[in-house]
Motif scaffolding. Structure first.
Motif, PDB file in Angstrom:
ATOM      1  N   HIS A  13       3.590  -6.060 -69.990  1.00  0.00           N
ATOM      2  CA  HIS A  13       3.669  -4.861 -70.829  1.00  0.00           C
ATOM      3  C   HIS A  13       3.007  -3.664 -70.146  1.00  0.00           C
ATOM      4  N   ARG A  14       1.902  -3.915 -69.483  1.00  0.00           N
ATOM      5  CA  ARG A  14       1.220  -2.823 -68.785  1.00  0.00           C
ATOM      6  C   ARG A  14       2.063  -2.315 -67.621  1.00  0.00           C
ATOM      7  N   PHE A  15       2.756  -3.226 -66.939  1.00  0.00           N
ATOM      8  CA  PHE A  15       3.628  -2.803 -65.839  1.00  0.00           C
ATOM      9  C   PHE A  15       4.760  -1.916 -66.355  1.00  0.00           C
ATOM     10  N   ILE A  16       5.375  -2.340 -67.472  1.00  0.00           N
ATOM     11  CA  ILE A  16       6.458  -1.536 -68.060  1.00  0.00           C
ATOM     12  C   ILE A  16       5.925  -0.181 -68.522  1.00  0.00           C
ATOM     13  N   TYR A  17       4.740  -0.219 -69.131  1.00  0.00           N
ATOM     14  CA  TYR A  17       4.129   1.017 -69.626  1.00  0.00           C
ATOM     15  C   TYR A  17       3.836   1.980 -68.480  1.00  0.00           C
ATOM     16  N   MET A  18       3.205   1.489 -67.412  1.00  0.00           N
ATOM     17  CA  MET A  18       2.861   2.343 -66.290  1.00  0.00           C
ATOM     18  C   MET A  18       4.104   2.848 -65.572  1.00  0.00           C
ATOM     19  N   THR A  19       5.151   2.011 -65.526  1.00  0.00           N
ATOM     20  CA  THR A  19       6.412   2.456 -64.920  1.00  0.00           C
ATOM     21  C   THR A  19       7.022   3.605 -65.699  1.00  0.00           C
ATOM     22  N   LEU A  20       7.027   3.485 -67.033  1.00  0.00           N
ATOM     23  CA  LEU A  20       7.567   4.558 -67.868  1.00  0.00           C
ATOM     24  C   LEU A  20       6.733   5.833 -67.736  1.00  0.00           C
ATOM     25  N   VAL A  21       5.405   5.675 -67.682  1.00  0.00           N
ATOM     26  CA  VAL A  21       4.541   6.836 -67.506  1.00  0.00           C
ATOM     27  C   VAL A  21       4.829   7.529 -66.185  1.00  0.00           C
ATOM     28  N   PHE A  22       4.984   6.744 -65.130  1.00  0.00           N
ATOM     29  CA  PHE A  22       5.280   7.319 -63.817  1.00  0.00           C
ATOM     30  C   PHE A  22       6.624   8.048 -63.825  1.00  0.00           C
ATOM     31  N   MET A  23       7.624   7.467 -64.489  1.00  0.00           N
ATOM     32  CA  MET A  23       8.946   8.105 -64.553  1.00  0.00           C
ATOM     33  C   MET A  23       8.880   9.430 -65.309  1.00  0.00           C
ATOM     34  N   VAL A  24       8.151   9.433 -66.427  1.00  0.00           N
ATOM     35  CA  VAL A  24       8.046  10.666 -67.218  1.00  0.00           C
ATOM     36  C   VAL A  24       7.304  11.738 -66.425  1.00  0.00           C
ATOM     37  N   LEU A  25       6.214  11.369 -65.756  1.00  0.00           N
ATOM     38  CA  LEU A  25       5.467  12.329 -64.957  1.00  0.00           C
ATOM     39  C   LEU A  25       6.310  12.872 -63.812  1.00  0.00           C
ATOM     40  N   THR A  26       7.115  12.005 -63.209  1.00  0.00           N
ATOM     41  CA  THR A  26       7.985  12.448 -62.117  1.00  0.00           C
ATOM     42  C   THR A  26       8.998  13.469 -62.609  1.00  0.00           C
ATOM     43  N   LEU A  27       9.645  13.170 -63.741  1.00  0.00           N
ATOM     44  CA  LEU A  27      10.615  14.115 -64.301  1.00  0.00           C
ATOM     45  C   LEU A  27       9.951  15.419 -64.701  1.00  0.00           C
ATOM     46  N   TRP A  28       8.705  15.338 -65.197  1.00  0.00           N
ATOM     47  CA  TRP A  28       7.978  16.533 -65.638  1.00  0.00           C
ATOM     48  C   TRP A  28       7.573  17.402 -64.458  1.00  0.00           C
ATOM     49  N   LEU A  29       7.129  16.759 -63.375  1.00  0.00           N
ATOM     50  CA  LEU A  29       6.590  17.503 -62.246  1.00  0.00           C
ATOM     51  C   LEU A  29       7.644  17.859 -61.199  1.00  0.00           C
ATOM     52  N   LEU A  30       8.829  17.275 -61.306  1.00  0.00           N
ATOM     53  CA  LEU A  30       9.865  17.525 -60.292  1.00  0.00           C
ATOM     54  C   LEU A  30      10.248  18.997 -60.188  1.00  0.00           C
ATOM     55  N   PRO A  31      10.487  19.705 -61.305  1.00  0.00           N
ATOM     56  CA  PRO A  31      10.794  21.141 -61.170  1.00  0.00           C
ATOM     57  C   PRO A  31       9.662  21.934 -60.521  1.00  0.00           C
ATOM     58  N   LEU A  32       8.417  21.601 -60.889  1.00  0.00           N
ATOM     59  CA  LEU A  32       7.272  22.295 -60.285  1.00  0.00           C
ATOM     60  C   LEU A  32       7.212  22.034 -58.784  1.00  0.00           C
ATOM     61  N   PHE A  33       7.464  20.793 -58.393  1.00  0.00           N
ATOM     62  CA  PHE A  33       7.473  20.463 -56.969  1.00  0.00           C
ATOM     63  C   PHE A  33       8.576  21.235 -56.244  1.00  0.00           C
ATOM     64  N   ALA A  34       9.743  21.366 -56.871  1.00  0.00           N
ATOM     65  CA  ALA A  34      10.848  22.107 -56.257  1.00  0.00           C
ATOM     66  C   ALA A  34      10.488  23.576 -56.067  1.00  0.00           C
ATOM     67  N   ILE A  35       9.808  24.171 -57.057  1.00  0.00           N
ATOM     68  CA  ILE A  35       9.402  25.569 -56.943  1.00  0.00           C
ATOM     69  C   ILE A  35       8.369  25.740 -55.834  1.00  0.00           C
ATOM     70  N   MET A  36       7.403  24.819 -55.775  1.00  0.00           N
ATOM     71  CA  MET A  36       6.390  24.895 -54.724  1.00  0.00           C
ATOM     72  C   MET A  36       7.023  24.780 -53.347  1.00  0.00           C
ATOM     73  N   LEU A  37       7.989  23.885 -53.215  1.00  0.00           N
ATOM     74  CA  LEU A  37       8.655  23.701 -51.928  1.00  0.00           C
ATOM     75  C   LEU A  37       9.500  24.916 -51.569  1.00  0.00           C
ATOM     76  N   THR A  38      10.191  25.468 -52.563  1.00  0.00           N
ATOM     77  CA  THR A  38      11.028  26.644 -52.305  1.00  0.00           C
ATOM     78  C   THR A  38      10.186  27.861 -51.943  1.00  0.00           C
ATOM     79  N   SER A  39       8.963  27.930 -52.471  1.00  0.00           N
ATOM     80  CA  SER A  39       8.115  29.096 -52.208  1.00  0.00           C
ATOM     81  C   SER A  39       7.672  29.188 -50.747  1.00  0.00           C
ATOM     82  N   ILE A  40       7.819  28.126 -49.978  1.00  0.00           N
ATOM     83  CA  ILE A  40       7.431  28.176 -48.562  1.00  0.00           C
ATOM     84  C   ILE A  40       8.644  28.078 -47.646  1.00  0.00           C
TER      85      ILE A  40
END
Length: 283
Positions: A13-40
């Motif tokens: 259960h903890r593995f599934i939970y941490m996997t879902l948390v990682f996926m949500v964080l990735t989707l949340w931070l992906l646009p920010l990462f794209a903007i940071m990368l585009t800015s350089i």
């Protein structure tokens, strides 16, 4: 009612939970990462559609310097400070005063007034675009700092009052009874009893309101027109070309604009979580 913590013994259960948390964080931070990368990136990288690959050249200094050389971003930045800081101060003062009165003094019409504050949060602000713009024009405040400050104070105070009322209502009644027994006036109770105890709430509300006002774009373009009063969100449009936009410069400006809310959050983060949850159990 509340999510329970996953026990350490339930590894699956903890593995599934941490996997879902990682996926949500990735989707949340992906646009920010794209903007940071585009800015350089270089402008040629953007034109050939290289948005996710490694930049062919790193134009960090060139892009961020262009933000200030090609636009009035410094002026827009100070305009945002002139608009945001007074708005936050006025909202905090008004919401603390109204929250104190509505939570601790029972009088005829108390709930009606509180319902008006709460009901205003459910009214879409966009439907009042034309009346508010016409009102500012008639008052001679259109295209001025005062127009945006008045608007934000008027429309954010409802949410802030709801926020502060719940915190003040959660304070023990014995504190107020003891203060009255000592002969303290309502003003003294507010200053010496309420404000010190709800300081985490004030800090949390300051972060939220600062972010709301700083990031506002819709009313920034509705109530302002000239570069002398435009905040940073409206000033970003000056980086948009008629046919071609330098998205690397726009991304660099976006990262620069995000600095003040991030700094404010880190300065007050120790109060943020406790401030958000302190008054959540009592209405």
């Amino acid at each position: 009612m509340y999510p329970r913590q996953v026990p350490d013994s339930h590894k699956r259960h903890r593995f599934i939970y941490m996997t879902l948390v990682f996926m949500v964080l990735t989707l949340w931070l992906l646009p920010l990462f794209a903007i940071m990368l585009t800015s350089i990136r270089s402008f040629s990288d953007v034109m050939i559609g290289n948005y996710w690959g490694m930049p062919t050249s790193f134009n960090l200094l060139e892009n961020y310097m262009a933000v200030f050389q090609q636009t009035n971003m410094t002026r827009y930045f100070f305009n945002s400070l002139i608009i945001t800081i007074p708005s936050v101060i006025f909202i905090l003062v008004l919401s603390t005063l109204t929250g104190f009165v509505l939570s601790r003094y029972h009088f005829k019409g108390n709930w009606f007034i509180f319902a008006m504050f709460v009901g205003g949060n459910f009214l879409p602000q966009q439907v009042m675009m034309i009346p508010i713009r016409d009102l500012m024009v008639n008052l001679g405040l259109y295209d001025s700092y005062a127009a945006l400050i008045i608007f934000h104070v008027a429309f954010q105070t409802g949410f802030a009052t709801l926020f502060m009322r719940n915190f003040i209502a959660a304070l023990p009644d014995e504190l107020f009874q003891a203060a009255r027994a000592e002969g303290a006036s309502p003003w003294q109770i507010l200053i010496h009893v309420v404000v010190p105890l709800v300081r985490p709430a004030i800090a949390a509300l300051a972060i939220l309101i600062f972010t709301f006002v700083w990031n506002d774009y819709f009313w920034a373009i509705v109530l302002t027109q000239s570069d002398t009063v435009k905040p940073v969100t409206a000033g970003l449009t000056s980086l948009m070309g008629e046919y071609v936009s330098a998205w690397n410069i726009v991304s660099a400006a976006t990262m620069f604009i995000a600095i003040p809310p991030v700094l404010m959050f880190f300065m007050m983060q120790k109060h943020f979580v406790s401030g958000l949850t302190m008054g959540a159990v009592k209405g």
